[in-house]
Design a protein around this motif. Sequence first.
Motif, mmCIF file in Angstrom:
data_model
loop_
_atom_site.group_PDB
_atom_site.id
_atom_site.type_symbol
_atom_site.label_atom_id
_atom_site.label_comp_id
_atom_site.label_asym_id
_atom_site.label_seq_id
_atom_site.Cartn_x
_atom_site.Cartn_y
_atom_site.Cartn_z
ATOM 1 N N MET A 1 39.195 46.020 -3.111
ATOM 2 C CA MET A 1 38.581 47.328 -2.934
ATOM 3 C C MET A 1 39.551 48.289 -2.298
ATOM 4 O O MET A 1 39.635 49.450 -2.647
ATOM 5 C CB MET A 1 37.353 47.193 -2.033
ATOM 6 N N ASN A 2 40.381 47.800 -1.361
ATOM 7 C CA ASN A 2 41.271 48.701 -0.642
ATOM 8 C C ASN A 2 42.347 49.293 -1.553
ATOM 9 O O ASN A 2 42.993 50.259 -1.195
ATOM 10 C CB ASN A 2 41.904 47.990 0.565
ATOM 11 N N MET A 3 42.527 48.725 -2.728
ATOM 12 C CA MET A 3 43.526 49.265 -3.645
ATOM 13 C C MET A 3 42.959 50.344 -4.565
ATOM 14 O O MET A 3 43.687 51.033 -5.234
ATOM 15 C CB MET A 3 44.114 48.157 -4.522
ATOM 16 N N SER A 10 42.880 59.080 -12.839
ATOM 17 C CA SER A 10 44.053 58.328 -13.252
ATOM 18 C C SER A 10 43.666 56.913 -13.656
ATOM 19 O O SER A 10 44.176 56.375 -14.628
ATOM 20 C CB SER A 10 45.065 58.294 -12.118
ATOM 21 N N ALA A 11 42.733 56.332 -12.937
ATOM 22 C CA ALA A 11 42.308 54.968 -13.251
ATOM 23 C C ALA A 11 41.686 54.914 -14.639
ATOM 24 O O ALA A 11 41.885 53.963 -15.386
ATOM 25 C CB ALA A 11 41.297 54.490 -12.219
ATOM 26 N N ALA A 12 40.953 55.961 -14.990
ATOM 27 C CA ALA A 12 40.283 55.980 -16.279
ATOM 28 C C ALA A 12 41.277 56.033 -17.421
ATOM 29 O O ALA A 12 41.158 55.318 -18.402
ATOM 30 C CB ALA A 12 39.349 57.173 -16.353
ATOM 31 N N THR A 13 42.282 56.887 -17.276
ATOM 32 C CA THR A 13 43.231 57.025 -18.375
ATOM 33 C C THR A 13 44.066 55.769 -18.521
ATOM 34 O O THR A 13 44.449 55.405 -19.621
ATOM 35 C CB THR A 13 44.156 58.239 -18.168
ATOM 36 N N GLU B 169 34.524 42.717 -10.824
ATOM 37 C CA GLU B 169 34.517 43.150 -9.428
ATOM 38 C C GLU B 169 35.335 44.429 -9.195
ATOM 39 O O GLU B 169 34.880 45.357 -8.542
ATOM 40 C CB GLU B 169 35.068 41.995 -8.574
ATOM 41 N N PHE B 170 36.508 44.518 -9.775
ATOM 42 C CA PHE B 170 37.388 45.672 -9.527
ATOM 43 C C PHE B 170 36.778 46.944 -10.120
ATOM 44 O O PHE B 170 36.712 47.976 -9.475
ATOM 45 C CB PHE B 170 38.772 45.430 -10.137
ATOM 46 N N THR B 171 36.319 46.818 -11.355
ATOM 47 C CA THR B 171 35.731 47.984 -12.021
ATOM 48 C C THR B 171 34.473 48.417 -11.286
ATOM 49 O O THR B 171 34.222 49.605 -11.106
ATOM 50 C CB THR B 171 35.384 47.632 -13.476
ATOM 51 N N THR B 174 35.355 50.382 -8.201
ATOM 52 C CA THR B 174 35.820 51.710 -8.610
ATOM 53 C C THR B 174 34.627 52.596 -8.963
ATOM 54 O O THR B 174 34.559 53.758 -8.567
ATOM 55 C CB THR B 174 36.729 51.590 -9.850
ATOM 56 N N MET B 175 33.676 52.010 -9.693
ATOM 57 C CA MET B 175 32.496 52.774 -10.105
ATOM 58 C C MET B 175 31.638 53.166 -8.898
ATOM 59 O O MET B 175 31.042 54.238 -8.869
ATOM 60 C CB MET B 175 31.651 51.964 -11.098
ATOM 61 N N ASN B 176 31.600 52.287 -7.874
ATOM 62 C CA ASN B 176 30.847 52.610 -6.666
ATOM 63 C C ASN B 176 31.405 53.859 -5.991
ATOM 64 O O ASN B 176 30.663 54.748 -5.591
ATOM 65 C CB ASN B 176 30.897 51.440 -5.688
ATOM 66 N N LEU B 177 32.735 53.893 -5.872
ATOM 67 C CA LEU B 177 33.376 55.058 -5.262
ATOM 68 C C LEU B 177 33.093 56.313 -6.076
ATOM 69 O O LEU B 177 32.784 57.374 -5.531
ATOM 70 C CB LEU B 177 34.895 54.832 -5.191
ATOM 71 N N GLU B 178 33.170 56.128 -7.387
ATOM 72 C CA GLU B 178 32.905 57.227 -8.316
ATOM 73 C C GLU B 178 31.488 57.761 -8.123
ATOM 74 O O GLU B 178 31.259 58.970 -8.021
ATOM 75 C CB GLU B 178 33.068 56.688 -9.734
#
Lengths: 293, 254
Positions: A1-3, A10-13, B169-171, B174-178
């Motif tokens: 999560m910290n990364m 940017s992550a999406a592209t 888990e990673f996605t 990311t989606m939570n932050l989004e």
Amino acid sequence: MNMAPPNLTSAATAQAPEAVAPPAAHADTIQKFLATELAKQRRERIANRAMAISFGLFVLLVWAIATEGGFVHALIIPSPFDTVEATIRLMRSNILWPNVWVTLQEIFWAFLLGLGSGCLLGVGVAMFAGVRATLYPYLVAIQAPPKIVLAPIFVTWFGFDMASKIAIGVVMSFFPMFLNTLTGLTSVDPNAIKLMKSLTAGRWKTFRYLLLPNALPIMMAGVKLCWTLAVLGVIVGEFVGASAGIGYLIYAMNFQLDIAGVFSLIILLSLFTLFVYQFIEWLEGRIIFWKQL
Amino acid sequence: MPTGLIEGSSLSKVYATATGPLVALSEVSFQVEEGEFISLVGPSGCGKSTLLSILGGLENQTEGVLLLSDKEHDGPRREIGMMFQTSVLFPWRTVRQNVELPGIILGLDRRQQAEEAERLLDMVGLNGFGDRYPAELSGGMRQRVALARLLAHDPKVLLMDEPFGALDEFTRETMNLELLRIWEKTGKTVVFVTHNIGEAVFLSDRIFVMTPRPGRLEGIVEVDLPRPRKAEIMRDPRYSELVFDIRGMLGVDH
């Protein structure tokens, strides 16, 4: 999560496949790899086609040897040369085309009516509980016996003309279209239904935007079955009692022991059916384009 | 005490099954304030999805009263949007057309909806993907499209049924932050179903902890972590404390 980056654009592209540019140093290697990969695929395709063609030629050869060599009597299986000759003879004569025309019309109407009634009843049973309760048991029950048994009765009812053949074709081709329409309309992701409901969509909007497009792949499979069975029904009808048509001609020529003529008619009919089938498959690819993505 | 945007009192739901009545929800009472982020947490079969369905007006409670803006709420409404564990994108529509779907169904202005779709795709980080088909996208990207579609008709309340549960888990993180970023920007009221306690603590203002004996609201946990929240909040001892409190309520630790 910290990364995880806080700015997610940017992550999406980065997830998009084409956004990943190959590093320049490897560009050549990748190019070469792709080229060999493509060449390999092409070789495989050519090899597959060659095998299929060879097998066809082999069967043709066995057919020619068996018949021309006198191993099989010409009244049982005519030689390929006799068949070609019979085809040319038929095409030049004035008996083929009027009969073709009759059968074409019969098939056209049988297919159209089978398709139409199957779709209509499928939609009715899927969308309206009243229609389902009333008709569904009977629609399934009439499916159980082989419908060919109706052919003689239909000839009695509708006569020796086109109507009886169309009727048999419709009865045979209707059911797969009906069942596939029904199955297509009822196999939906329950969440998709919930989504439409939550958007206050009524019956018509749910049908138009979700159920119908969702049903199309299964319905197209039904169309193909419907086509083959419509042809089958019409030809069987012509066998049972007719004064014109390809089925009638096959029956008559068989009776006259013109086996080469029968063979050429069977081949012509097969080619025609196959051609239309291929056309439907092409159409299918156009209509349900998203299956190929 | 001000009345909430959503108010449920003694909500119960009983299903008639072949083996007798099945109680999915019993005597659940709560209030949700406008702009709040609420999570429903609990194991499978605790009635959290049933409760969400009732909140969405897709099902009706067997007993009890449910109010939305002080009016009885018993059917689907424009002010409520729903999102599911699967993206439920229509594969025959492009990404843009999928986002425009709610507007079409609700009969909203086409031009304005087209602009809105463009803006939303931008917001969820899918700028330039409008003409793609869902089959061409990854699972995470599809949920982003679903998120954009959820916001398309500008509902006041977002009901989300384990929306990131099927993602890796990673996605998911990311989606939570989004989601938090979008929630902070739009001020929507969110009811978020999950079985992931950490996710619930990270996202929520308050957590409704539910248990399956049967379908009861065991307690409501106030999450007093500061906002705006970033991933670092997980280092906060208070975060772990809350997670373990909820685990205790659910009887996970023995």
